[in-house]
Design a protein around this motif. Structure first.
Motif, PDB file in Angstrom:
ATOM      1  N   GLN A  91       3.053   3.890  -9.229  1.00  0.00           N
ATOM      2  CA  GLN A  91       1.449   4.100  -8.630  1.00  0.00           C
ATOM      3  C   GLN A  91       1.483   5.730  -8.014  1.00  0.00           C
ATOM      4  O   GLN A  91       0.650   5.140  -7.844  1.00  0.00           O
ATOM      5  CB  GLN A  91       1.097   2.418  -7.769  1.00  0.00           C
ATOM      6  N   ALA A  92       2.653   6.485  -7.688  1.00  0.00           N
ATOM      7  CA  ALA A  92       1.948   6.890  -6.473  1.00  0.00           C
ATOM      8  C   ALA A  92       1.146   8.489  -7.785  1.00  0.00           C
ATOM      9  O   ALA A  92       2.029   8.076  -8.795  1.00  0.00           O
ATOM     10  CB  ALA A  92       2.880   7.694  -5.566  1.00  0.00           C
ATOM     11  N   LYS A  93      -0.161   8.192  -7.084  1.00  0.00           N
ATOM     12  CA  LYS A  93      -0.578   9.434  -8.284  1.00  0.00           C
ATOM     13  C   LYS A  93      -1.382  10.891  -6.870  1.00  0.00           C
ATOM     14  O   LYS A  93      -0.909  10.387  -5.573  1.00  0.00           O
ATOM     15  CB  LYS A  93      -1.963   8.880  -8.834  1.00  0.00           C
ATOM     16  N   GLU A 113       0.722  -1.400  -0.109  1.00  0.00           N
ATOM     17  CA  GLU A 113       0.005   0.174   0.037  1.00  0.00           C
ATOM     18  C   GLU A 113       0.809   1.424   0.112  1.00  0.00           C
ATOM     19  O   GLU A 113       0.324   2.172  -0.371  1.00  0.00           O
ATOM     20  CB  GLU A 113      -1.312   0.107   1.359  1.00  0.00           C
ATOM     21  N   GLU A 114       2.118   1.259   0.128  1.00  0.00           N
ATOM     22  CA  GLU A 114       2.436   2.120  -0.167  1.00  0.00           C
ATOM     23  C   GLU A 114       3.365   2.809  -1.295  1.00  0.00           C
ATOM     24  O   GLU A 114       3.432   2.027  -2.150  1.00  0.00           O
ATOM     25  CB  GLU A 114       4.099   2.077   0.866  1.00  0.00           C
ATOM     26  N   PRO A 115       2.895   4.027  -1.757  1.00  0.00           N
ATOM     27  CA  PRO A 115       2.939   4.839  -3.131  1.00  0.00           C
ATOM     28  C   PRO A 115       4.768   3.982  -3.652  1.00  0.00           C
ATOM     29  O   PRO A 115       5.271   5.548  -2.489  1.00  0.00           O
ATOM     30  CB  PRO A 115       2.023   5.765  -2.664  1.00  0.00           C
ATOM     31  N   GLY A 116       5.053   3.513  -4.496  1.00  0.00           N
ATOM     32  CA  GLY A 116       5.592   3.662  -5.145  1.00  0.00           C
ATOM     33  C   GLY A 116       5.766   4.999  -6.121  1.00  0.00           C
ATOM     34  O   GLY A 116       4.752   5.042  -6.337  1.00  0.00           O
ATOM     35  N   GLU A 117       6.831   4.702  -7.118  1.00  0.00           N
ATOM     36  CA  GLU A 117       7.453   6.251  -7.906  1.00  0.00           C
ATOM     37  C   GLU A 117       6.295   6.049  -9.215  1.00  0.00           C
ATOM     38  O   GLU A 117       5.785   6.718  -9.691  1.00  0.00           O
ATOM     39  CB  GLU A 117       8.620   5.861  -8.766  1.00  0.00           C
ATOM     40  N   MET A 170      -1.781  15.962  -2.232  1.00  0.00           N
ATOM     41  CA  MET A 170      -1.424  14.746  -1.939  1.00  0.00           C
ATOM     42  C   MET A 170      -1.100  14.004  -2.805  1.00  0.00           C
ATOM     43  O   MET A 170      -2.486  13.828  -3.632  1.00  0.00           O
ATOM     44  CB  MET A 170      -2.735  14.808  -1.039  1.00  0.00           C
ATOM     45  N   ARG A 171       0.138  13.294  -2.543  1.00  0.00           N
ATOM     46  CA  ARG A 171       0.868  12.305  -2.997  1.00  0.00           C
ATOM     47  C   ARG A 171       0.518  10.952  -2.510  1.00  0.00           C
ATOM     48  O   ARG A 171       0.377  10.583  -0.994  1.00  0.00           O
ATOM     49  CB  ARG A 171       2.063  11.821  -3.437  1.00  0.00           C
ATOM     50  N   LEU A 172      -0.821   9.595  -2.872  1.00  0.00           N
ATOM     51  CA  LEU A 172      -1.476   8.898  -2.468  1.00  0.00           C
ATOM     52  C   LEU A 172      -1.039   7.619  -3.402  1.00  0.00           C
ATOM     53  O   LEU A 172      -1.217   8.131  -4.443  1.00  0.00           O
ATOM     54  CB  LEU A 172      -2.888   9.126  -1.874  1.00  0.00           C
ATOM     55  N   ALA A 173      -0.569   6.381  -3.348  1.00  0.00           N
ATOM     56  CA  ALA A 173      -0.934   5.638  -3.978  1.00  0.00           C
ATOM     57  C   ALA A 173      -2.475   5.967  -4.419  1.00  0.00           C
ATOM     58  O   ALA A 173      -3.648   5.390  -4.217  1.00  0.00           O
ATOM     59  CB  ALA A 173      -0.916   4.292  -2.553  1.00  0.00           C
ATOM     60  N   ASP A 174      -2.071   4.504  -6.152  1.00  0.00           N
ATOM     61  CA  ASP A 174      -3.439   4.505  -6.590  1.00  0.00           C
ATOM     62  C   ASP A 174      -4.516   4.533  -5.964  1.00  0.00           C
ATOM     63  O   ASP A 174      -4.524   2.857  -6.312  1.00  0.00           O
ATOM     64  CB  ASP A 174      -2.944   4.341  -8.431  1.00  0.00           C
TER      65      ASP A 174
END
Length: 524
Positions: free
Chosen positions: A75-77, A69-73, A124-128
Motif C-alpha cells: 500500500q505504500a506509494k 496507518e503504517e505503509p506496508g509493501e 516520500m514513501r507514505l500510505a496511499d
C-alpha cells in the motif's frame, strides 16, 4: 495582544485582492474560480501535562487503504518533487514534512519529514492517501500544498521577512518557555492547514524571531503550559528582509466544562474534544486551533483548561459518530449556553463516478475535505458507485481523481439524509495549452502546473495537473474550449488564457515576474 472579540472588520483580508480562501498561493485562484520550520510541531509542549493521550477511537479516513496507518509493501506509494527558490535555483536542505489527520479531523499531525538533496529533490514513501506538505528553510517563506500519493508536487520558496517580538504573561512579565506557530487560514470547506512554522523558544526576556514567513497574511500564535493561547492580528510582510515587531500576552484563559452526549441524551465516554478560536474572515469566519484539548470521562464530562474566549468552536471525535461541533460565545469565561456537545450520525453522500461520456468509472478515487473531517477517501466499486458516511452537516468539497485530472465541486450534507450526487470527469476537447515555466528566465523542471476552468455550480471545477519537463515545458491537450486559469503550484503566479476548439494557446509564465494586477484588485 489579543484581537477584540467585537472586531467587525474581517480578520483576514489579503493584499492585491486575495481573499483568504488562500491557505496557499494556489488558492489565489479563488478570485477567478471561487475555488479554493517544517520542523515537527512542538505544540504539544504547550499543553497541560494532563492533556489526553488520544485514546478515543477516531479513525483517520484520509487513507485509501483500511487497517493500519503504517505503509506496508502493498500500500505504500510515493510523493515526489523538487523545491526551488523564486529565482529558479534548486534548494538543498529544505525540510519537507507531510501531515495527515491521525488524532482528529481538524488537527494535522506530522507523519513523515525529510530534507531535500543537493538538487532540491525529495521522495516520500507514505500510505496511499491524502496529505498536506509544507517546505521550510531558514530565511525563506514556507510553501504549503495538499497532495495525493502518486503526485509530483514541486514547491517554490520566496525570501522571507522577519517577525520579532516578545511573549509576556498576564502581569507583563517575560515568558521563559513558549512555542511560536505561524498559522494560515482556510474556509471550513477545506481541510485544516498545518502550522507553517513551529518552534520552541526559551530564555529570560520572552524574545522570539521568525524568519520563515510566506507571501500571504498569517497569524502568529503563542502557546505555553498553563496559559491560554494568544493570537496576533494578521501579519503580512510584503518585502523580503523587512521586519515587523509584535507583542503577545498570554493569560490564564477559560475553563470550559461540559458533557458529551449521544442523540438520546446518554453520556459518551472517551470522546476526544478540542477547542478552536473563531475569527471573522474575508468571506466567512475562520477557525484557529487553540491548543486546548480534553477527553470525556465515564459520565461524559470533559474539562478543558486554559481555553480561548470570544467565539469558541468545540469539536468532538470518537470514531462511532460523525465529527460533531458546538459553537458558543464565551464572555468573561462564561459560556452563553451549556456546553452540551451532542455527537450525531451526520449525513451521507452517495453517487456514481462517471467518465466524460457518462459511462461509470470503476475504481475511481474520490476525496472529501472539510475542516471537521480533514480528508476522507473512498474508491468507487465496479459500477462506479461510491458512498461517504458519517459526514458532518454543512458544505463539503468533493473531488474525483482520474490520472492527472480532477473534478471538484461543493456538496451540501444534511443531518440524517443521503445526498445523491454523481460526479463526472470532464470530457476531452480539441484545444491545447502549452508553454514554458521559468524563474528569471531559468527553466523549471518537474514543476506542477494547475490548469483549471469553472464549468458551473453543477459540473464543478475542471482541474488538470501537467508537470514540466527538463526544459521547463508543459503541454496539456484534449481541452474543451473555455477560459482557463493557469497557476504554477505554490507560487503566486496565475494568469488566464482562452482556449478555442482545435486551437493551441501558448502561455509562458515566469514566477519571478511581478504578478499582473487587475482593475478589480486596484479598486479594492
Amino acid at each position: 495582544m489579543h484581537l477584540p472579540t467585537n472586531q467587525k472588520k474581517p480578520f483576514f483580508r489579503s493584499p492585491a485582492g486575495w481573499a483568504t480562501l488562500g491557505t496557499m498561493p494556489v488558492l489565489a485562484l479563488g478570485a477567478f474560480l471561487l475555488w479554493p520550520s517544517a520542523t515537527p510541531s512542538h505544540a504539544a509542549d504547550a499543553q497541560d501535562a494532563s492533556a489526553p493521550d488520544a485514546r478515543a477511537k477516531y479513525v483517520n479516513r484520509g487513507l485509501f487503504s483500511s487497517g493500519s496507518e503504517e505503509p506496508g509493501e502493498e500500500q505504500a506509494k510515493l510523493i515526489t518533487g523538487r523545491v526551488y527558490s523564486i529565482d529558479g535555483q534548486p534548494l538543498a536542505g529544505v525540510q519537507v514534512s507531510a501531515t495527515s489527520f491521525a488524532i482528529a479531523g481538524n488537527l494535522p499531525t506530522t507523519v513523515a519529514s525529510l530534507d531535500t538533496d543537493a538538487e532540491g529533490r525529495f521522495e516520500m514513501r507514505l500510505a496511499d492517501g491524502s496529505y498536506q506538505l509544507v517546505a521550510n528553510k531558514g530565511g525563506y517563506g514556507p510553501s504549503f500544498v495538499p497532495a495525493q500519493t502518486g503526485d509530483t508536487v514541486s514547491m517554490v520558496l520566496t525570501k522571507s521577512g522577519v517577525v520579532q517580538g516578545r511573549v509576556l504573561d498576564a502581569d507583563r512579565a517575560p515568558m521563559q518557555r513558549f512555542v511560536i506557530d505561524v498559522l494560515t487560514a482556510a474556509p471550513d470547506s477545506f481541510a485544516a492547514p498545518m502550522p507553517l512554522f513551529s518552534k520552541r523558544f526559551e530564555g529570560t526576556n520572552g524574545a522570539f524571531e521568525v524568519d520563515q514567513l510566506p507571501a500571504w497574511p498569517v497569524v502568529i500564535r503563542a502557546t505555553a503550559v498553563d496559559h491560554a493561547p494568544a493570537f496576533s492580528p494578521p501579519v503580512y510582510i510584503e518585502k523580503p528582509g523587512d521586519t515587523r515587531d509584535i507583542e503577545l500576552q498570554l493569560g490564564d484563559g477559560c475553563v470550559l466544562e461540559g458533557t458529551v452526549k449521544d442523540g438520546a441524551g446518554r453520556p459518551l465516554v472517551d470522546v476526544f474534544v478540542d477547542a478552536e478560536a473563531r475569527f471573522p474572515g474575508g468571506v466567512s469566519e475562520v477557525s484557529m486551533e487553540a491548543a486546548a484539548r480534553a477527553e470525556s470521562d465515564e459520565q461524559g464530562r470533559f474539562r478543558i483548561e486554559h481555553g480561548p474566549s470570544g467565539k469558541v468552536v468545540l469539536r468532538g471525535y470518537d470514531g462511532e459518530h460523525a465529527p460533531s461541533t458546538l459553537v458558543v460565545e464565551v464572555a468573561n469565561c462564561q459560556p452563553s449556553k451549556p456546553l452540551d456537545l451532542v455527537m450525531s450520525g451526520g449525513g451521507s453522500i452517495a453517487g456514481v463516478a462517471r467518465k466524460g461520456d457518462g459511462t461509470p468509472l470503476p475504481g475511481a478515487r474520490l476525496t472529501l475535505m472539510q475542516r471537521a473531517i480533514g480528508f476522507v477517501n473512498v474508491i468507487a466499486d465496479e459500477e462506479g458507485e461510491f458512498r461517504f458516511d458519517s459526514i458532518p452537516p454543512g458544505n463539503t468539497r468533493l473531488e474525483l481523481l482520474y490520472g492527472h485530472q480532477r473534478t471538484s465541486t461543493s456538496v451540501r450534507v444534511e443531518e440524517g439524509a443521503v445526498t445523491e450526487r454523481d460526479i463526472t470527469i470532464h470530457p476531452a476537447g480539441q484545444g491545447e495549452i502549452r508553454g514554458r515555466i521559468t524563474a528569471n528566465g531559468t527553466p523549471l523542471a518537474g514543476v506542477q502546473v494547475l490548469v483549471a476552468a469553472n464549468r458551473g455550480r453543477t459540473e464543478g471545477l475542471d482541474i488538470r495537473y501537467p508537470v514540466t519537463d527538463k526544459d521547463g515545458l508543459y503541454k496539456l491537450s484534449g481541452l474543451p474550449e473555455g477560459h482557463y486559469a493557469v497557476n504554477v503550484v505554490t507560487s503566486a503566479k496565475t494568469e488566464g488564457v482562452q482556449v478555442e476548439e482545435g486551437q493551441v494557446a501558448v502561455l509562458d509564465l515566469d514566477i519571478a515576474a511581478p504578478q499582473k494586477t487587475s482593475a478589480r484588485d486596484e479598486a479594492e
